[in-house]
Design a protein around this motif. Structure first.
Motif, PDB file in Angstrom:
ATOM      1  N   VAL A  91     -10.948   7.375 -16.018  1.00 53.67           N
ATOM      2  CA  VAL A  91     -10.768   7.514 -14.571  1.00 53.67           C
ATOM      3  C   VAL A  91     -12.118   7.333 -13.889  1.00 53.67           C
ATOM      4  O   VAL A  91     -13.089   8.002 -14.225  1.00 53.67           O
ATOM      5  CB  VAL A  91     -10.173   8.899 -14.220  1.00 53.67           C
ATOM      6  N   ALA A  92     -12.174   6.424 -12.905  1.00 61.88           N
ATOM      7  CA  ALA A  92     -13.448   6.135 -12.238  1.00 61.88           C
ATOM      8  C   ALA A  92     -13.926   7.317 -11.407  1.00 61.88           C
ATOM      9  O   ALA A  92     -15.103   7.676 -11.431  1.00 61.88           O
ATOM     10  CB  ALA A  92     -13.310   4.889 -11.366  1.00 61.88           C
ATOM     11  N   HIS A  93     -13.007   7.932 -10.662  1.00 62.19           N
ATOM     12  CA  HIS A  93     -13.381   9.039  -9.781  1.00 62.19           C
ATOM     13  C   HIS A  93     -12.355  10.155  -9.925  1.00 62.19           C
ATOM     14  O   HIS A  93     -11.178   9.961  -9.637  1.00 62.19           O
ATOM     15  CB  HIS A  93     -13.450   8.570  -8.321  1.00 62.19           C
ATOM     16  N   GLU A  94     -12.807  11.307 -10.387  1.00 63.96           N
ATOM     17  CA  GLU A  94     -11.902  12.433 -10.594  1.00 63.96           C
ATOM     18  C   GLU A  94     -12.421  13.667  -9.881  1.00 63.96           C
ATOM     19  O   GLU A  94     -13.627  13.869  -9.736  1.00 63.96           O
ATOM     20  CB  GLU A  94     -11.734  12.718 -12.094  1.00 63.96           C
ATOM     21  N   ILE A  95     -11.480  14.481  -9.382  1.00 66.55           N
ATOM     22  CA  ILE A  95     -11.805  15.716  -8.675  1.00 66.55           C
ATOM     23  C   ILE A  95     -11.103  16.873  -9.368  1.00 66.55           C
ATOM     24  O   ILE A  95      -9.897  16.801  -9.648  1.00 66.55           O
ATOM     25  CB  ILE A  95     -11.370  15.648  -7.199  1.00 66.55           C
ATOM     26  N   HIS A  96     -11.847  17.934  -9.664  1.00 62.01           N
ATOM     27  CA  HIS A  96     -11.285  19.114 -10.327  1.00 62.01           C
ATOM     28  C   HIS A  96     -11.427  20.330  -9.424  1.00 62.01           C
ATOM     29  O   HIS A  96     -12.526  20.641  -8.963  1.00 62.01           O
ATOM     30  CB  HIS A  96     -12.009  19.379 -11.653  1.00 62.01           C
ATOM     31  N   ARG A  97     -10.321  20.995  -9.179  1.00 61.21           N
ATOM     32  CA  ARG A  97     -10.336  22.226  -8.384  1.00 61.21           C
ATOM     33  C   ARG A  97     -10.368  23.403  -9.345  1.00 61.21           C
ATOM     34  O   ARG A  97      -9.419  23.641 -10.088  1.00 61.21           O
ATOM     35  CB  ARG A  97      -9.087  22.289  -7.502  1.00 61.21           C
TER      36      ARG A  97
END
Length: 308
Positions: free
Chosen positions: A293-299
């Protein structure tokens, strides 16, 4: 619909009491300077146009301006960037100017319009966060590549802010960014290009972050943003803004160069040790990182050093 000629546009720009510049983003040449601005600089318009912007912007290098103009290309329409830099008159001392820069397209050609105003007497900052920054003398301890705050200065402010966190105190959110393919960029394109990517990344974070947010380079490829008086949702909105901006970043001379990122968002509910909290967040990022995944966001929600 009423139309306006180029002559009329130039006439309107000439009336501005600010320093108005029009720059060609392809070669950073100066295409226009208003007469009032030229008079303030103590030079003729034709002389300024022939010499270019670096004649009166002594601390701005061609590489820095190129990076700023590159970042402007990836902002949403209507957005711009703010640049604060000294301006040199032909006689007298330098003055700090704040330039509002915006990329405009006209008949198939791109232009950068920079509207600058003298801010020699800076506005006194009285809010709590900026007092902390002044006390820590952050301005004198910036990372040389990204121009963000360096690790020690960041940790000092982080510790002081954490002391104020609690149910009846300060709300504090951390956004951590891992430039997960920076090593590959350095290997494929060279260290100088990797440094250029880092410098542009620093400019991008400063543009995306809010006025009171604190941006830092924590380690080689890891960057951090503290959001005082903001919660998880604010952090997620910022993370999404950063990811979208990064997905648009391209380098014309290196068509295959892309920056891949992993972004973590965590709210810190209680006082703690900054380095331990950061280690906890970074360890969880490492566990969840997906190279596909090129751009991932984790909360991450509320991150605490207390035992569950």
């Amino acid at each position: 619909m009423a139309k306006i000629s180029e002559k009329e546009i130039a006439h309107i720009l000439q009336q501005s009491l600010d320093l108005v510049l029009v720059i060609d983003p392809s070669d950073r040449s100066l295409l226009f300077v208003n007469e009032h601005g030229a008079a303030w600089l103590g030079m003729g318009v034709d002389e300024l146009l022939s010499k270019g912007p670096f004649t009166f912007l002594p601390e701005l290098t061609d590489a820095e301006l190129e990076g700023i103009l590159e970042n402007l290309q990836y902002l949403d329409q209507g957005e711009g960037m703010t640049l604060v830099t000294p301006v040199r008159r032909s006689l007298g001392t330098d003055h700090d100017f704040e330039f509002r820069m915006q990329l405009l397209d006209y008949e198939g050609r791109s232009y950068v319009v920079a509207n600058g105003r003298d801010i020699a007497e800076r506005v006194a900052v009285t809010d709590k966060v900026h007092n902390l920054l002044a006390d820590a003398q952050i301005e004198s301890r910036q990372d040389k590549t990204t121009h963000l705050y360096q690790r020690d200065a960041f940790l000092q402010v982080f510790r002081e802010l954490l002391d104020q966190v609690g149910p009846n105190g300060l709300r504090l959110t951390l956004v951590a960014i891992d430039m997960k393919n920076l090593h590959e960029i350095n290997e494929q394109f060279g260290q100088s290009i990797g440094d250029r990517v880092l410098k542009n990344m620093g400019s991008l974070l400063q543009h995306c972050a809010g006025r009171d947010d604190i941006c830092a380079r924590f380690s080689g490829r890891k960057l951090c943003i503290l959001l005082p008086n903001k919660g998880q949702q604010d952090g997620l909105l910022l993370a999404d803004k950063i990811s979208k901006a990064l997905s648009k970043v391209k380098y014309s001379e290196f068509p295959t160069l892309r920056i891949h990122s992993s972004v973590a968002v965590a709210e810190l509910p209680e006082p703690g040790e900054p380095e331990l909290l950061l280690d906890k967040v970074i360890s969880r990022m490492r566990e969840l990182k997906n190279k596909e995944v090129a751009h991932e966001i984790h909360r991450f929600g509320l991150v605490s050093l207390q035992l569950p």
